[in-house]
Design a protein around this motif. Structure first.
Motif, PDB file in Angstrom:
ATOM      1  N   ALA A 182       0.826  -1.209   0.000  1.00  0.00           N
ATOM      2  CA  ALA A 182       0.000   0.000   0.000  1.00  0.00           C
ATOM      3  C   ALA A 182       0.861   1.261   0.000  1.00  0.00           C
ATOM      4  O   ALA A 182       0.477   2.294   0.563  1.00  0.00           O
ATOM      5  CB  ALA A 182      -0.941  -0.013   1.197  1.00  0.00           C
TER       6      ALA A 182
ATOM      7  N   HIS B 341      -3.264  12.559   1.077  1.00  0.00           N
ATOM      8  CA  HIS B 341      -4.000  11.617   1.914  1.00  0.00           C
ATOM      9  C   HIS B 341      -3.136  11.232   3.122  1.00  0.00           C
ATOM     10  O   HIS B 341      -1.976  10.849   2.965  1.00  0.00           O
ATOM     11  CB  HIS B 341      -4.338  10.363   1.091  1.00  0.00           C
ATOM     12  N   LYS B 344      -2.641   7.106   2.631  1.00  0.00           N
ATOM     13  CA  LYS B 344      -2.110   6.607   1.360  1.00  0.00           C
ATOM     14  C   LYS B 344      -0.781   7.284   1.024  1.00  0.00           C
ATOM     15  O   LYS B 344       0.095   6.691   0.409  1.00  0.00           O
ATOM     16  CB  LYS B 344      -3.109   6.866   0.221  1.00  0.00           C
ATOM     17  N   GLN B 347       1.131   8.138   5.254  1.00  0.00           N
ATOM     18  CA  GLN B 347       1.345   6.854   5.941  1.00  0.00           C
ATOM     19  C   GLN B 347       1.512   7.043   7.456  1.00  0.00           C
ATOM     20  O   GLN B 347       2.419   6.482   8.080  1.00  0.00           O
ATOM     21  CB  GLN B 347       2.576   6.144   5.339  1.00  0.00           C
ATOM     22  N   PHE B 373      -8.365   4.151   3.241  1.00  0.00           N
ATOM     23  CA  PHE B 373      -7.104   3.401   3.157  1.00  0.00           C
ATOM     24  C   PHE B 373      -7.370   1.909   3.348  1.00  0.00           C
ATOM     25  O   PHE B 373      -6.859   1.072   2.601  1.00  0.00           O
ATOM     26  CB  PHE B 373      -6.123   3.911   4.222  1.00  0.00           C
ATOM     27  N   ASP B 376      -8.648   0.273   0.330  1.00  0.00           N
ATOM     28  CA  ASP B 376      -7.588   0.015  -0.656  1.00  0.00           C
ATOM     29  C   ASP B 376      -6.763  -1.213  -0.261  1.00  0.00           C
ATOM     30  O   ASP B 376      -6.399  -2.028  -1.105  1.00  0.00           O
ATOM     31  CB  ASP B 376      -6.670   1.235  -0.787  1.00  0.00           C
ATOM     32  N   LEU B 388      -0.798  -0.178  -4.353  1.00  0.00           N
ATOM     33  CA  LEU B 388      -1.425   1.144  -4.400  1.00  0.00           C
ATOM     34  C   LEU B 388      -0.621   1.968  -5.411  1.00  0.00           C
ATOM     35  O   LEU B 388       0.613   1.947  -5.363  1.00  0.00           O
ATOM     36  CB  LEU B 388      -1.328   1.788  -3.006  1.00  0.00           C
ATOM     37  N   ASP B 392      -3.903   6.206  -7.333  1.00  0.00           N
ATOM     38  CA  ASP B 392      -4.708   6.040  -6.106  1.00  0.00           C
ATOM     39  C   ASP B 392      -4.391   7.137  -5.092  1.00  0.00           C
ATOM     40  O   ASP B 392      -5.208   7.486  -4.252  1.00  0.00           O
ATOM     41  CB  ASP B 392      -4.422   4.680  -5.454  1.00  0.00           C
ATOM     42  N   ALA B 393      -3.144   7.633  -5.147  1.00  0.00           N
ATOM     43  CA  ALA B 393      -2.717   8.663  -4.183  1.00  0.00           C
ATOM     44  C   ALA B 393      -2.997  10.075  -4.705  1.00  0.00           C
ATOM     45  O   ALA B 393      -2.579  11.052  -4.091  1.00  0.00           O
ATOM     46  CB  ALA B 393      -1.232   8.503  -3.890  1.00  0.00           C
TER      47      ALA B 393
END
Ligand code: SF4
Ligand code: SF4
Lengths: 244, 395
Positions: A182, B341, B344, B347, B373, B376, B388, B392-393
């Motif tokens: 991720a 984010h 994402k 972190q 998150f 995802d 990811l 997506d970010a």
């Protein structure tokens, strides 16, 4: 037979004058040899220009606040060439240093922290028992950095290794594979290395360790570690056409 | 008692005159060595931003075409740090490389265990610099220790002909040339240079947010003359990096008396003697910061500092110490302010000290963001997506 060591005295923090009572079994010549090795380091003249005894380095030093440790004493002993005291510091003091270089504030342009880097290096290079003890528990870090080219891998985050960092560490380790996926940067999907490193890059790194004598140094500190690292390197280097 | 020193009181000191600098301008020596055929100087690509360093000299900070020299501690344990730096570059539409032909500087290990030597350390640095030069992108150093250590290496390479010859010979065996960047640039200097552009893209108002800054020792204590200073900030007495970003984003800098103290990281201590790191981080930094400035966040610009200041607070809380301030990098803070984010990109779930009050004050709905998150992550788990992506970010 070793010549008798000159009597050396030094002042304690409380002002009393003592004779060093340990390391008497180490010959003065040996201590002098190590000191000569320190002075022979090309960085040495840039790290010591004398000392005012002003203590600015001590005021700035984080380690001096929590340990019986003083960068001023390190600079003083080196400036006086007090071979006995330097040997003692090389064993008992240098591993307390945080290597933050706050002591570079020195008005004399000294770098006590830099001196300590050299003192440590000479201690390790010569396999001093105190340096081996200081590096106990550090083996896997040396292994990781030398073989993967990255030091702090995600899979080092284990609850038993960092119990004082709270339950978040366990959460990370439980979800490690998924949480690494991720991450948008594609170089970061690794778990045993901080990021993805090319094989060619690792080959070049291994050659640097060999060409600069670091492998010999590791053999001096920890023969077992040396064997393991060599084993890992051998395969990569052979594939790239290099013989160790 | 709160004692936020008004920064205005320190303003308006004259710019130092580089003619009076106590050190030589090492760039001039580098160009002389290049002219003598000793090494190649990697020029800062245009366009660049000019900033002032400690003794009044000008330093060039490249905008883009940067080769991101990553940090093992950031990528390994606080990956939102590196991700935010990349996100900021993408947000500005900049060209950059995230290389796999890069090793760590290995200096964390060196400063911790001394299991290396000057030639090996210089070899590692120069291999990375050569790799950046080969692909035509300029090194941007993510880690404060790598940055400080590489500046030391540059001094050693320049001043010691024997070492220079030894390392050049090693590079030759690797099929590489001896290449030294014209400037050694830390990512936080790039953040500093870009701060007004970030402010233009800011989506959250930070006027009610106070941030205290911890400057990284290896950023400004090793080869001090290379760090950014500004007569308008702290009267040019302290490095302006990070603090200037806080001001540009409209937040308040919360000053405190132990600004110069290190974080307690200690290199070996954080790994094998952590009681020292914890004690120093909480008693000399976090508690003092809380008592004197009571900020919403502590910002710093190095791997070890974020780690130590953040992680050390957990055990201290158990001992009822006066702690509890979230810690993050300048890059994460800027990215959040620009709408990145929190999970994402930044972190923040890799951090320890509670940061939710800060996000709420910034106007960020962290609960909604966490659900996004987790959704995802579930997609990855189900195999619907492998990773990811930057898409997506949001960049
Ligand atoms: S480098 Fe070592 S001696 Fe110098 S201030 Fe830091 S901890 Fe103290
Ligand atoms: S700051 Fe420099 S001159 Fe003063 S005591 Fe320390 S080493 Fe000596």
């Amino acid at each position: 037979m070793a010549a008798a060591a000159p009597v050396t005295t030094f002042a304690t923090a409380g002002g009393a004058t003592l004779s060093p009572d340990h390391y008497v079994d180490v010959a003065y010549e040996e201590k002098l040899r190590l000191w000569d090795e320190v002075k022979a380091d090309p960085r040495f003249p840039d790290y010591l220009y004398g000392c005012y005894e002003c203590g600015i380095c001590v005021a700035a030093c984080p380690s001096a606040k929590f340990y019986n440790f003083s960068p001023r004493k390190i600079a003083q002993a080196a400036a006086r060439e007090d071979v006995e005291l330097i040997f003692e510091q090389m064993n008992d003091d240098v591993w307390n240093c945080s290597q933050c270089f706050s002591c570079n504030r020195c008005p004399r342009q000294n770098s006590p922290g830099g001196l300590i880097t050299i003192l440590r290096e000479v201690a390790v290079n010569n396999g001093l028992a105190s340096s081996k003890a200081a590096l106990e528990g550090y083996t896997r870090i040396v292994y990781k950095i030398m073989t993967t080219g990255t030091q702090v891998s995600p899979d080092m985050l284990q609850a038993d290794a960092f119990p004082d960092w709270g339950p978040g560490v366990m959460e990370v380790s439980d979800n490690l594979e998924l949480w690494r996926k991720a991450l948008p940067p594609e170089t970061l999907h690794t778990t045993s290395m901080s990021w993805q490193v090319d094989d060619k890059t690792l080959t070049e790194l291994y050659l640097i360790w060999h060409y600069t004598g670091v492998m010999d140094l590791i053999a001096e500190v920890d023969e077992g570690l040396h064997m393991i690292i060599l084993d890992v390197m051998e395969e990569t280097l052979e594939e790239a056409g290099f013989e160790i | 008692m709160t004692s936020i020193i008004p920064i205005e009181s320190l303003r308006m000191k004259p710019r130092p005159d580089p003619a009076n600098a106590p050190t030589i301008d090492i760039r001039e020596t580098l160009f002389e060595l290049e002219a003598a055929g000793e090494l190649i100087v990697h020029r800062v690509p245009e366009p660049y931003v000019e900033v002032m360093t400690k003794y009044g000299r000008t330093k060039r900070i490249p905008e883009q075409m940067t080769w991101h020299h990553k940090s093992c501690g950031q990528c390994g344990h606080i990956p939102g740090y590196s991700t935010s730096i990349f996100w900021l570059n993408r947000k500005l539409g900049f060209d950059y490389v995230d290389p796999t032909d890069q090793t760590s500087c290995t200096a964390w290990n060196y400063y911790a265990s001394a299991t290396s030597n000057a030639a090996a350390q210089a070899g590692v640095a120069m291999r990375n610099f050569a790799a950046a030069h080969e692909v035509g992108y300029y090194p941007l150093i993510h880690c404060g220790t790598s940055y400080g250590h590489y500046k030391e290496v540059r001094e050693e390479i320049v001043h010691h002909a024997d070492l220079r010859a030894q390392v050049r010979d090693i590079m030759g065996k690797l099929g590489k040339e001896l290449v030294m960047p014209e400037e050694i640039v830390h990512y936080s200097e790039w953040v500093h240079a870009m701060r007004h552009r970030f402010a233009e893209l800011q989506v959250y108002d930070l006027s009610n947010v106070t941030a205290s800054v911890h400057p990284a020792c290896h950023y400004y204590k090793l080869v001090q003359e290379d760090a950014i200073y500004d007569p308008d900030l702290y009267g040019g007495e302290r490095t302006a990096t990070v603090s200037a970003l806080v001001e540009a984003l409209g937040a308040t800098v919360g000053d405190y008396s132990t600004f110069f103290d290190c974080c307690g990281f200690g290199f070996r201590h954080i790994l094998v003697e952590r009681d020292f790191s914890r004690s120093f981080a909480t008693m000399r930094k976090i508690e003092v910061i809380k008592e004197e400035a009571n900020p919403d966040v502590v910002l710093t610009h190095d791997t070890g500092c974020v780690t130590t200041l953040d992680k050390s607070q957990f055990a201290a809380q158990a001992h009822q110490r006066n702690v509890g301030i979230p810690v993050m990098s300048d890059a994460q803070f800027a990215a959040l302010a620009m709408g990145a984010h929190p999970y994402k990109v930044c972190q923040l779930h890799w951090h320890t000290t509670d940061y939710t009050a800060l996000l709420e004050k910034m106007g960020i709905d962290w609960e909604k963001a966490w659900i996004e998150f987790e959704m995802d992550v579930a997609r990855i788990e189900r195999g619907e997506i492998e990773y990811l992506s930057w898409e997506d970010a949001g960049v």
